[in-house]
Design a protein around this motif. Structure first.
Motif, PDB file in Angstrom:
ATOM      1  N   VAL B  27       0.843  -1.200   0.000  1.00 15.74           N
ATOM      2  CA  VAL B  27       0.000   0.000   0.000  1.00 15.74           C
ATOM      3  C   VAL B  27       0.878   1.249   0.000  1.00 15.74           C
ATOM      4  O   VAL B  27       1.920   1.298   0.648  1.00 15.74           O
ATOM      5  N   GLU B  28       0.414   2.256  -0.732  1.00 14.48           N
ATOM      6  CA  GLU B  28       1.157   3.508  -0.854  1.00 14.48           C
ATOM      7  C   GLU B  28       0.215   4.665  -0.527  1.00 14.48           C
ATOM      8  O   GLU B  28      -0.952   4.653  -0.937  1.00 14.48           O
ATOM      9  N   TYR B  29       0.707   5.638   0.196  1.00 14.96           N
ATOM     10  CA  TYR B  29      -0.084   6.834   0.497  1.00 14.96           C
ATOM     11  C   TYR B  29       0.067   7.787  -0.677  1.00 14.96           C
ATOM     12  O   TYR B  29       1.182   8.078  -1.112  1.00 14.96           O
ATOM     13  N   ARG B 136      -3.145   3.896  -2.265  1.00 20.81           N
ATOM     14  CA  ARG B 136      -3.086   3.145  -3.531  1.00 20.81           C
ATOM     15  C   ARG B 136      -2.565   1.737  -3.266  1.00 20.81           C
ATOM     16  O   ARG B 136      -1.675   1.543  -2.441  1.00 20.81           O
TER      17      ARG B 136
END
Lengths: 408, 248
Positions: B27-29, B136
Motif C-alpha cells: 500500500v502507498e499513500y 493506492r
C-alpha cells in the motif's frame, strides 16, 4: 533453514510468495543502515530480517553508524522531538548531528542497489546519493504526525532527497514530494517474546510474580507511562471487581532510572495498595524479560491496552497472537489491529473498558471467538513474513520506478 | 441432472487449461487526504483507479476468514468520522462485483454521494488525525504454475490453493481485464463448456461471503455438479434397487 520453521506457522503459500518475489531480486544487494546493533525494536527486527533475506538469496548487509556520546544524546532529543515531546534543540545540537554525519559519510562504505536507512539518526547519509548509484529509502519507525516543528524542519530536507519513504500507518505520514509506502511493523512468532510455551512454564512464571494461575487474570503489559493510562486501568478494574472474581496485573518493564517512569510506578502502587488482587509488577531488564512477559501474557484471561496515545502498539499484536481477547483504546495503530467485535473490542473510556471486561467474562464464547480471530488476523497481517514480503515488493517497485499492477 | 450424466464425461478436458495466478500487494499513500464530504467526493473523482480499487477491496483479503458485512473504506469513514449512517449504508451496499470496471464503480460511488448531497447538508470537518487518507494498492500478480484441464484438476487445486489466488480470480482479475464475469465462470462456460455450472457459480454472492466461505461454497457447487459424484449417486441408487430386488 529458518524459513522452513515459518512455513509451519504461516503456511506454504506465504513462503512460496516470498521465494517467488526474491527470485526477481537475485543479484541485487541491499544495505540496511541504522544506529544500533543491540536494543530497541529496529535492531530486533533487523537481527531477524537480514538473515531471512540472505536465506532467500538476496545479498543483504547491515551496517551501523558511529557517533560519540554527544551525537547519541542529540539523536535521542531529536527522536523525542519528532515524536512531539520536548523542544530543546539548540543550534549546537544540530552542529553535532551534522559533524557526526560528515564523519560517517567519510568512514562508511555505502554500497548496494537499495540503501535502506532506518529512522532519523542516519538520515544525513542521503548526502552521498549523488555519488552512489542506488535507490535510497528512508524507513521511519516512529510516529511523526505531530512533531516539534523545528525537529521536522531540520530533517525534512534530508528526507526529501530519498527515492521513497516508509511509514507504519497512514496517520504517521507527512506531506512529502517523494513516494510514501505503508508497511506495518511485525512480531516474530519464533522469538522468546512470542513462541509457544508449556502451561507448566507459564504457571511457574505467574506464581513467581505472585499471581494465582487458577484464577482469571486481567492484564495490561506496558511501561509505566501516563500515556498508557495505568491509573485508568485500575479504575476500570475497580468498577467491575464486585461483579467478577479476577486479579488485575499491570506488567511493566523499562529503565528503572527513568525518573518519569519511577514516578508513575509509585502512583500506580499507591492507587493499588488497598486491593490485594491488584498486582503491580516490574519485570527487570534481564535476558529473561521477553520469555517471562510472553508467559505472563499467555497466563492472562483478558489483555488490555488502554492507552491515551500510541504509536503502532505492537503489544496488541503480541496479545492477539497468543489467542487472547483484547480490549484496547481506539488510538494510534490499534484500530489497524483490532477490528471492532471481530478481532477484539475497541474502547474510548474507562467506563467502556469496564463494561467490555464484564461483557467478556459473561460471554466466554465471544472471548474465544475474538481470541481465535485475533490470532488468525495477526498470522496474516502482522508477522515478520508479511513484513519481509512488503520489503521485497518495495525493492521491486523502487528498482522499476513503476506503480499500479506488476505482472511478474 | 440426468442430462448432465451424459453431457459431462468424467475428466472432460477443457479447450484451454485454467492457469491459477495469485496476487500480493503493498500500500502507498497518495499524499492526498479529505476532511469533509466534499473533499472526499473531489478525491474520488480525481485519484487513479488503483486508489478506488484499494478502498473498495482491501478488506476482503485482510479479513478473509470472517463473514462480516462488507466494509469499504468510504462507507466506514462516512459513518465513523462524518456520522452519516444513511450515506454509509448506501455506499456499503455498492457491490463491486456488479461493475465491469473501476471506472463504472467509481461513477456509481460519485453518483450516490452527489445524490445524497442534494438533500443533505453535511458541514462536518474532521480534525487532521481523523482525515481520510487516499491510499493506492500496488499489486503484484504472478502464476502459481498450477494448471487445471479438467473439473477434477480444478477441484484438487481449489482445495489447496491460497486465498490470495481465489481472491485474484474472483475480484481482481475481472476488474483489471474489465470483464463482466469472473475468471472461474468464464472458464467453466467458454473453455470447459459447462454453461449450467457457470450459471450456478454466477448466482453465488461472493461479496457478502468471506474468502474462506467462498472456497467452501465453490467446492460444494463443484462436487454437487461433479460427474463422478453423479455416477457415485447412480451407483448407490442401483445398488439400493438391487438390494430391494434381492430382499424380495
Amino acid at each position: 533453514m529458518k524459513l522452513e520453521k515459518y512455513r509451519e506457522i504461516v503456511g506454504r503459500h506465504t513462503i512460496d510468495e516470498l521465494i517467488f518475489l526474491a527470485e526477481k531480486l537475485q543479484g541485487k544487494t541491499i544495505q540496511m543502515i541504522n544506529s544500533t546493533a543491540v536494543g530497541g525494536g529496529v535492531a530486533e527486527i533487523l537481527h531477524r530480517m537480514v538473515p531471512l533475506m540472505n536465506e532467500l538469496g538476496i545479498k543483504t548487509y547491515w551496517d551501523v553508524i558511529r557517533g560519540d556520546e554527544e551525537f547519541f544524546y542529540v539523536t535521542k532529543t531529536l527522536h523525542n522531538a519528532l515524536h512531539g515531546r520536548g523542544n530543546n534543540i539548540t543550534p549546537e545540537m544540530l552542529n553535532i548531528f551534522i559533524r557526526n554525519t560528515e564523519e560517517n559519510l567519510q568512514m562508511m562504505r555505502l554500497n548496494g542497489d537499495i540503501i535502506f536507512v532506518h529512522d532519523p539518526q542516519p538520515v544525513g547519509l542521503i548526502q552521498a546519493k549523488e555519488r552512489i548509484n542506488a535507490k535510497w529509502v528512508w524507513r521511519c519507525h516512529i510516529d511523526i504526525s505531530s512533531p516539534v516543528s523545528q525537529a521536522w524542519e531540520f530533517i525534512k530536507p534530508y528526507v526529501e532527497k530519498f527515492d521513497g519513504a516508509v511509514f507504519s500507518a497512514p496517520q504517521f505520514t507527512k506531506p512529502l514530494p517523494i513516494r510514501q509506502f505503508l508497511i506495518a511493523p511485525s512480531i516474530d512468532p519464533l522469538s522468546d517474546k512470542n513462541k509457544e510455551l508449556s502451561w507448566d512454564f507459564v504457571s511457574g512464571v505467574l506464581e513467581k510474580y505472585g499471581l494465582d494461575p487458577e484464577r482469571p487474570i486481567v492484564m495490561q503489559v506496558s511501561r509505566y507511562d501516563r500515556l498508557k493510562d495505568p491509573l485508568g486501568v485500575i479504575e476500570a478494574y475497580k468498577m467491575i471487581r464486585n461483579d467478577v472474581d479476577c486479579q488485575l496485573a499491570l506488567v511493566g518493564s523499562g529503565a528503572s532510572d527513568d525518573p518519569e517512569s519511577a514516578e508513575v510506578l509509585k502512583e500506580v502502587q499507591e492507587r493499588a495498595s488497598d486491593d490485594p488482587n491488584i498486582h503491580v509488577l516490574f519485570i527487570p531488564q534481564t535476558p529473561n524479560l521477553s520469555i517471562e512477559t510472553n508467559a505472563l501474557q499467555r497466563g492472562a484471561t483478558i489483555i488490555l491496552q488502554k492507552s491515551l496515545r500510541e504509536g503502532f502498539a505492537l503489544t496488541v499484536s503480541e496479545a492477539l497472537w497468543k489467542g487472547k481477547p483484547v480490549i484496547a483504546s481506539a488510538v494510534g495503530g490499534i484500530p489497524l489491529q483490532i477490528k471492532q467485535n471481530i478481532t477484539g473490542i475497541l474502547v474510548h473510556s474507562i467506563e467502556g473498558t469496564a463494561l467490555a471486561i464484564k461483557r467478556l467474562f459473561n460471554n466466554p464464547e465471544l472471548s474465544k471467538t475474538l481470541g481465535e480471530n485475533g490470532k488468525r488476523f495477526v498470522n496474516q497481517n502482522f508477522l515478520i513474513t508479511r513484513h519481509l514480503k512488503d520489503y521485497l515488493m518495495l525493492f521491486l517497485i523502487l528498482l522499476t520506478g513503476k506503480s499500479g499492477v506488476f505482472e511478474i | 441432472m440426468c442430462n448432465n450424466i451424459f453431457r459431462i464425461m468424467p475428466g472432460k478436458r477443457a479447450r484451454k487449461g485454467f492457469e491459477f495466478f495469485t496476487t500480493t500487494k503493498i500500500v502507498e499513500y497518495t499524499g492526498r487526504g479529505a476532511s469533509t464530504i466534499e473533499e472526499l467526493l473531489k478525491g474520488i473523482k480525481e485519484v487513479d483507479g488503483s486508489v478506488i480499487f484499494h478502498h473498495t477491496h482491501h478488506f476482503i483479503q485482510q479479513l478473509h476468514f470472517v463473514r462480516d458485512e462488507p466494509r469499504n473504506d468510504f462507507a466506514y469513514w462516512v459513518l465513523e468520522a462524518l456520522d452519516e449512517p444513511e450515506l454509509a449504508e448506501i455506499l456499503n451496499s455498492i457491490d463491486p462485483t456488479e461493475y465491469d470496471s473501476i471506472r463504472e464503480l467509481r461513477n456509481k460511488i460519485i453518483e450516490e454521494i452527489e445524490k445524497f448531497l442534494k438533500t443533505h447538508n453535511n458541514q462536518h470537518k474532521v480534525s487532521e488525525d481523523k482525515q481520510f487518507y487516499f491510499l493506492r494498492t500496488n499489486t503484484f500478480v504472478f502464476s502459481t504454475k498450477l494448471l487445471a484441464w479438467t473439473l477434477d484438476d480444478f477441484v484438487k487445486i481449489i482445495e489447496k490453493i491460497g486465498y490470495n489466488s481465489i481472491y485474484y480470480h474472483l475480484f481482481e482479475s475481472r476488474l483489471q481485464k474489465e470483464q463482466r464475469e469472473d475468471d472461474f465462470v468464464l472458464w467453466f462456460r467458454d473453455e470447459l463448456e459447462l454453461p449450467e455450472l457457470a450459471e450456478k457459480m454466477k448466482k453465488f454472492d461472493i461479496y457478502t461471503s468471506s474468502l474462506s466461505d467462498i472456497r467452501t461454497e465453490i467446492l460444494r457447487i463443484l462436487r454437487e455438479y461433479h460427474p463422478e459424484n453423479i455416477f457415485e449417486k447412480l451407483r448407490r441408487f442401483i445398488k439400493k434397487v438391487l438390494n430391494l430386488f434381492e430382499k424380495k
